[in-house]
Write a protein that holds these residues in place. Structure first.
Motif, PDB file in Angstrom:
ATOM      1  N   UNK A 118      -7.399  11.094 -12.371  1.00 56.56           N
ATOM      2  CA  UNK A 118      -8.539  11.710 -13.050  1.00 56.56           C
ATOM      3  C   UNK A 118      -9.462  12.374 -12.036  1.00 56.56           C
ATOM      4  N   UNK A 119      -9.771  11.670 -10.961  1.00 57.43           N
ATOM      5  CA  UNK A 119     -10.644  12.233  -9.933  1.00 57.43           C
ATOM      6  C   UNK A 119      -9.935  13.159  -8.974  1.00 57.43           C
ATOM      7  N   UNK A 120      -8.588  13.254  -9.065  1.00 55.64           N
ATOM      8  CA  UNK A 120      -7.773  14.136  -8.237  1.00 55.64           C
ATOM      9  C   UNK A 120      -8.003  13.872  -6.743  1.00 55.64           C
ATOM     10  N   UNK A 121      -8.013  12.609  -6.378  1.00 55.05           N
ATOM     11  CA  UNK A 121      -8.242  12.247  -4.987  1.00 55.05           C
ATOM     12  C   UNK A 121      -7.466  10.989  -4.640  1.00 55.05           C
ATOM     13  N   UNK A 122      -7.247  10.778  -3.348  1.00 57.55           N
ATOM     14  CA  UNK A 122      -6.567   9.592  -2.880  1.00 57.55           C
ATOM     15  C   UNK A 122      -7.524   8.432  -2.715  1.00 57.55           C
ATOM     16  N   UNK A 123      -7.123   7.261  -3.167  1.00 54.43           N
ATOM     17  CA  UNK A 123      -7.978   6.083  -3.064  1.00 54.43           C
ATOM     18  C   UNK A 123      -7.800   5.386  -1.713  1.00 54.43           C
ATOM     19  N   UNK A 124      -6.574   5.023  -1.374  1.00 50.02           N
ATOM     20  CA  UNK A 124      -6.328   4.375  -0.090  1.00 50.02           C
ATOM     21  C   UNK A 124      -4.835   4.416   0.210  1.00 50.02           C
ATOM     22  N   UNK A 125      -4.538   4.162   1.480  1.00 48.44           N
ATOM     23  CA  UNK A 125      -3.159   4.154   1.987  1.00 48.44           C
ATOM     24  C   UNK A 125      -2.808   2.723   2.389  1.00 48.44           C
ATOM     25  N   UNK A 126      -1.667   2.221   1.903  1.00 43.38           N
ATOM     26  CA  UNK A 126      -1.201   0.864   2.215  1.00 43.38           C
ATOM     27  C   UNK A 126      -0.101   0.950   3.272  1.00 43.38           C
ATOM     28  N   UNK A 127      -0.323   0.312   4.408  1.00 41.33           N
ATOM     29  CA  UNK A 127       0.609   0.388   5.522  1.00 41.33           C
ATOM     30  C   UNK A 127       1.138  -1.000   5.856  1.00 41.33           C
ATOM     31  N   UNK A 128       2.375  -1.072   6.262  1.00 39.57           N
ATOM     32  CA  UNK A 128       2.978  -2.350   6.591  1.00 39.57           C
ATOM     33  C   UNK A 128       4.488  -2.310   6.630  1.00 39.57           C
ATOM     34  N   UNK A 129       5.105  -1.434   5.811  1.00 44.08           N
ATOM     35  CA  UNK A 129       6.563  -1.322   5.839  1.00 44.08           C
ATOM     36  C   UNK A 129       7.022  -0.708   7.157  1.00 44.08           C
ATOM     37  N   UNK A 130       8.184  -1.142   7.624  1.00 44.29           N
ATOM     38  CA  UNK A 130       8.734  -0.676   8.892  1.00 44.29           C
ATOM     39  C   UNK A 130       9.787   0.422   8.719  1.00 44.29           C
ATOM     40  N   UNK A 131      10.067   0.786   7.485  1.00 40.39           N
ATOM     41  CA  UNK A 131      11.013   1.860   7.212  1.00 40.39           C
ATOM     42  C   UNK A 131      10.566   2.554   5.935  1.00 40.39           C
ATOM     43  N   UNK A 132      11.283   3.598   5.541  1.00 43.16           N
ATOM     44  CA  UNK A 132      10.815   4.412   4.426  1.00 43.16           C
ATOM     45  C   UNK A 132      10.727   3.601   3.138  1.00 43.16           C
ATOM     46  N   UNK A 133       9.711   3.909   2.343  1.00 46.34           N
ATOM     47  CA  UNK A 133       9.498   3.253   1.059  1.00 46.34           C
ATOM     48  C   UNK A 133      10.458   3.873   0.046  1.00 46.34           C
ATOM     49  N   UNK A 134      11.184   3.032  -0.676  1.00 44.24           N
ATOM     50  CA  UNK A 134      12.197   3.527  -1.607  1.00 44.24           C
ATOM     51  C   UNK A 134      11.753   3.496  -3.065  1.00 44.24           C
ATOM     52  N   UNK A 135      10.859   2.552  -3.439  1.00 41.62           N
ATOM     53  CA  UNK A 135      10.434   2.480  -4.835  1.00 41.62           C
ATOM     54  C   UNK A 135       9.126   1.689  -4.920  1.00 41.62           C
ATOM     55  N   UNK A 136       8.349   1.976  -5.953  1.00 44.46           N
ATOM     56  CA  UNK A 136       7.106   1.251  -6.231  1.00 44.46           C
ATOM     57  C   UNK A 136       7.016   1.010  -7.733  1.00 44.46           C
ATOM     58  N   UNK A 137       6.306  -0.051  -8.134  1.00 45.73           N
ATOM     59  CA  UNK A 137       6.116  -0.349  -9.550  1.00 45.73           C
ATOM     60  C   UNK A 137       4.809  -1.105  -9.720  1.00 45.73           C
TER      61      UNK A 137
END
Length: 944
Positions: free
Chosen positions: A136-155
């Motif tokens: 709705x606000x067309x903006x990024x809220x935050x970035x979550x970092x911790x994985x050591x390789x590419x992210x394949x899926x989110x839910x």
């Protein structure tokens, strides 16, 4: 005088139904399927099998548009598309327009997922990060970092309060969105996790990896009173941070790695698609069925154990148990038989296995359940094909296939008709006739592996040379193959028309160059006239003939051989004339100019050479492409040349000045073929990415020097971007465990916006000083009228600074303000008081103020000059924000009230309609009874 040229630009692309780099997805209505088509997203109407809309990103001046790598549809009409450059575009499917572009990832977007309300969007990328976006606000809220390789899926889980991400680092991570931290790290997988999904009731989470097991996890929910409920079952006291509890595994039938696991909308089916040709469909049993199945399993186990022990007793000579005839030898606890533990095999049951003809790239369940079936499943295959299956209780049926709008494999040749009204293309098993202006497929004809093609001047027939050595005669009007003629002992590599004659020439791998004549006549036993072809003469060569070309006056024939030379012979006597040698690898393409003066050759050594046909001298050798040159062709009646290569580029050359005029980018794979219209107003290219692209000549003029400067600037900007990316990587080699960072990223646009704000702040400050000096002079004595700065366009200093934010995207605001020095940030804070008077700018002012306070908090505290500004801040901001918050709350309450009123009215209408229906049924039943009574009276009278 400097020579000017006309520019060629991308006009259209067609022929791609579903590319292999991204997933497919249904929209919220279930009527349309969203399919990736390289840089576009095609919206296909499922019942009609037509592409109703194409979502095309605006062309960028810096390189070709990146391909689509992920698609997600929201509960509303919005569609999110992730791209190879890390950007995310939000599309309105109803309007077909791009609503916003979100920049934050530094690698290709690998997965996208909306929450149930459609207000939040989670994205994963090859840069190992997960970003949460406010749609709705067309903006990024935050970035979550911790994985050591590419992210394949989110839910999303727990009504959007938690997020689960999977990665190729073999771990699942559970994130708390409210507190922005990693709650749980789930291990146990022996290989990369490729996909995960949650059922409708959020009881189970399933993951698919490269091993041969599907892993299931029970989800723990927080109830209203704070007690935890695990997967809908009673659970013991566990760690309060444990959200996922291992439930069990199911052995898969296929040994290929899992590509996608997906529940259907109702949560009754689970589909497991592997990186092969199969999809396994599992049925999810409800609690009652699962418990019954568990009881049967325990009962069978008990009987098996009893029979085994009885058999052992008989063998030992102990016949007491046999004489008793009861179950005294087996003891079971009361809980084991009455309420056995439900396992994963009791809940998930294999229902069907769908086997496709080619490798499956992606699957998607239709959100609307069709009648007389359990679900509808769409498949995207790697041969540019969409298939739809109906899943029923007893079987699965293929209901529809969308395949006519594109080739199943590479486009190997394209040729235009003499009037440019239609286009013929060939691939490994089909010939297609297209309308180049609209991109619609007019005819599809089954054929062999077509390597070259030609449309005869009458535009009624086409010729296709195949890999098997045959020539296929195609009737374009009826869309049929008239005749398949055995022409050569090897593959037919090239076909060239003889000018001003009813003939053509073919070159083949059997060392033969054959001359053919054709005429339209009526064969015996046939009613209509047909094209007949006959071999007139044959010219023997010393090696494989790769390309043949005829001079416009039909005097010379040039043949490119496998020994990297080009032999030029007289066309009438076959007498040798010239030998063109200089290429280090075989010549793959060549063409002769319309005046017959020049011949251009393109080779596998990445060079094109321009020769004089009079003496055979090489005018110029140009290193043209970064890979093999696959096709060259002159623009008719000019010495301008187009060349294409395996480096995915189309290049435009001046063969007289030996200068590169233009480089056209757009294809996503090797380019195989090229065709130029007879007026030179457009060109057509065919590629390994199965797309056919049109490039139109515009009225815009350009100059060689300007194009050279532009190419140098683009190279310089690309070097800056690469240096910035390398600097970023060296700074942050390994992310901190569970770290949270800013969502956006610094780009050339954000830096330009920062420079613009600084420039306007300086101009506004100078203007304020001038206004103050003029006011002081005016108070002392009469002075002339104040002349405002013309750069400010009649705006006040504060409005002039505010106008700098008009072109700053909402998502880029954070990165734009981060680059501001503290002194300029302090100036900007002083203008916020004036901007709060604009009601439509309150949200923007609040965001600017909050971001500046968060960024420069420590410096603001230690700067005495900032205290008056912050004091004004606290008073005005709180008042303004509270006022607008009250207005929004009042409007929301009013809308809820209106919704309740409408719902009550609809219920009342439904109640009235139901009562009327019951009244009508009562009347009908009463009439039937009366009729039956009168019938009985009449029968009695007859008997008497």
């Amino acid at each position: 005088m400097v020579k000017a040229y006309l520019r060629y630009e991308p006009a259209a692309s067609f022929g791609v139904i579903a590319s292999v780099d991204s997933n497919i997805s249904y929209d919220s209505s279930g009527k349309h399927l969203l399919s990736p088509a390289l840089e576009k997203i095609g919206v296909w109407h499922v019942r009609q099998g037509l592409c109703t809309k194409t979502l095309t990103p605006s062309s960028s001046s810096r390189g070709p548009s990146p391909s689509v790598t992920s698609i997600a549809s929201s509960p509303s009409s919005l569609i999110a598309g992730g791209y190879g450059d890390g950007s995310i575009r939000i599309w309105d499917s109803d309007k077909g327009t791009c609503e916003t572009t979100l920049n934050g990832h530094k690698g290709a977007v690998t997965t996208l997922r909306y929450n149930k309300a459609g207000s939040l969007l989670a994205s994963g990328s090859r840069d190992n990060d997960v970003i949460l976006w406010d749609v709705v606000g067309e903006t990024g809220l935050f970035r979550l970092r911790g994985h050591r390789d590419q992210v394949t899926d989110v839910v999303f889980m727990s009504s959007g309060k938690k997020l689960v991400s999977s990665s190729k680092d073999k771990f699942l991570r559970v994130w708390d969105i409210d507190t922005q931290h990693c709650m749980q790290i789930v291990g146990g997988h022996h290989s990369e996790i490729w996909s995960l999904d949650v059922d409708l009731d959020e009881r189970y989470l399933v993951t698919g990896s490269a091993d041969n097991e599907l892993r299931f996890y029970a989800i723990k929910h927080e109830s209203v009173d704070g007690e935890s409920v695990n997967g809908g079952e009673e659970s013991s006291v566990q760690n309060k941070w444990e959200v996922l509890r291992h439930f069990g595994e199911i052995q898969r039938q296929s040994k290929d790695r899992v590509a996608t696991v997906q529940f259907n909308k109702s949560g009754s089916l689970l589909a497991c698609q592997v990186a092969g040709k199969t999809v396994e469909i599992y049925r999810i049993l409800d609690d009652a069925e699962a418990k019954r199945k568990a009881k049967r399993r325990v009962h069978r186990k008990k009987e098996k154990k009893h029979s085994k022990e009885a058999l052992e007793g008989i063998e030992n000579g102990d016949r007491n148990n046999e004489n008793k005839g009861d179950d005294s030898s087996v003891t079971h606890g009361p809980m084991e038989t009455s309420n056995p533990t439900v396992t994963v095999a009791d809940v998930f049951k294999l229902l069907h296995t769908i086997r496709a003809g080619k490798k499956i790239c992606s699957i998607s369940f239709c959100p609307v359940t069709p009648k007389n079936s359990l679900a509808s499943l769409a498949l995207s295959l790697n041969n540019n094909l969409l298939e739809f299956y109906s899943i029923e209780q007893g079987e699965t049926k293929k209901t529809l296939a969308i395949d006519l709008q594109g080739h199943r494999s590479d486009v190997r040749s394209v040729t235009l008709s003499s009037d440019n009204t239609f286009l013929m293309s060939t691939s490994h098993n089909a010939i297609k006739i297209w309308n180049p202006s609209t991109g619609s497929c007019l005819r599809t004809i089954d054929s062999g592996y077509g390597l070259c093609s030609l449309i005869l001047p009458t535009n009624k027939y086409g010729l296709v040379g195949t890999k098997d050595g045959t020539i296929e005669i195609i009737d374009i009007g009826s869309g049929t193959c008239v005749e398949v003629m055995e022409a050569h002992g090897g593959s037919v590599r090239s076909i060239a028309a003889l000018p001003h004659k009813n003939g053509f020439v073919t070159g083949s791998a059997d060392h033969d160059v054959k001359f053919w004549e054709y005429q339209i006549k009526q064969k015996p036993g046939q009613a209509a006239k047909q094209l007949t072809v006959s071999n007139v003469s044959t010219m023997k060569m010393n090696d494989d003939a790769l390309v043949v070309a005829i001079s416009p006056d039909a005097k010379y024939i040039a043949v490119a051989l496998l020994d990297s030379t080009v032999k030029v012979h007289f066309a009438d006597t076959f007498k040798f004339f010239l030998s063109l040698y200089g290429h280090k690898l075989p010549v793959l393409c060549m063409d002769i100019s319309s005046d017959g003066d020049l011949i251009v050759t393109g080779s596998a050594d990445k060079n094109i050479k321009i020769w004089g046909l009079d003496f055979g001298d090489c005018h110029k050798s140009i290193f043209a492409h970064a890979d093999s040159v696959m096709a060259v062709q002159f623009v008719p009646k000019t010495h301008y040349v187009f060349s294409v290569g395996k480096d995915r580029l189309v290049k435009y050359w001046d063969a007289d000045k030996f200068e590169l005029l233009l480089t056209l980018e757009g294809h996503h794979a090797d380019i195989w073929c090229l065709a130029v219209s007879n007026r030179g107003d457009f060109i057509v290219t065919g590629s390994h990415d199965r797309s056919i692209r049109l490039w139109d000549r515009t009225e815009e003029q350009f100059f060689i020097e300007e194009e050279k400067e532009k190419r140098l600037e683009e190279m310089f900007e690309a070097d800056i971007d690469n240096a910035f990316e390398n600097k970023y990587v060296s700074k942050e080699e390994i992310p901190e465990e569970g770290a949270v960072a800013l969502a956006g990223k610094q780009t050339q646009e954000t830096l330009s916006a920062t420079d613009l704000i600084i420039e306007r702040l300086d101009i506004a400050e100078a203007e304020e000083k001038r206004i103050a000096e003029h006011q002081e002079e005016k108070n002392n004595r009469n002075v002339a009228v104040f002349q405002a700065n013309p750069l400010m366009n009649g705006l006040s200093p504060s409005d002039y600074v505010l106008s700098a934010f008009s072109d700053v995207h909402s998502n880029d605001l954070e990165q734009t303000l981060l680059a501001l020095p503290f002194s300029d940030a302090l100036k900007l804070l002083s203008y916020l008081k004036d901007w709060t008077s604009y009601s439509d700018k309150v949200e923007l002012v609040c965001r600017i103020g909050t971001l500046l306070l968060q960024t420069h908090y420590n410096q603001l505290l230690t700067t005495p000059a900032a205290r008056p500004i912050l004091t004004v801040f606290s008073d005005i901001f709180h008042e303004r924000v509270k006022g607008w918050k009250d207005i929004f709350g009042f409007n929301l309450a009013a809308m809820d009230h209106i919704q309740q009123m409408m719902a009550s009215r609809s219920d009342a209408l439904f109640h009235d309609a139901r009562s009327k229906l019951l009244e009508i049924r009562a009347r009908q039943s009463k009439r039937l009874e009366e009729r039956s009574d009168t019938g009985e009276v009449k029968r009695k009278k007859k008997k008497t």
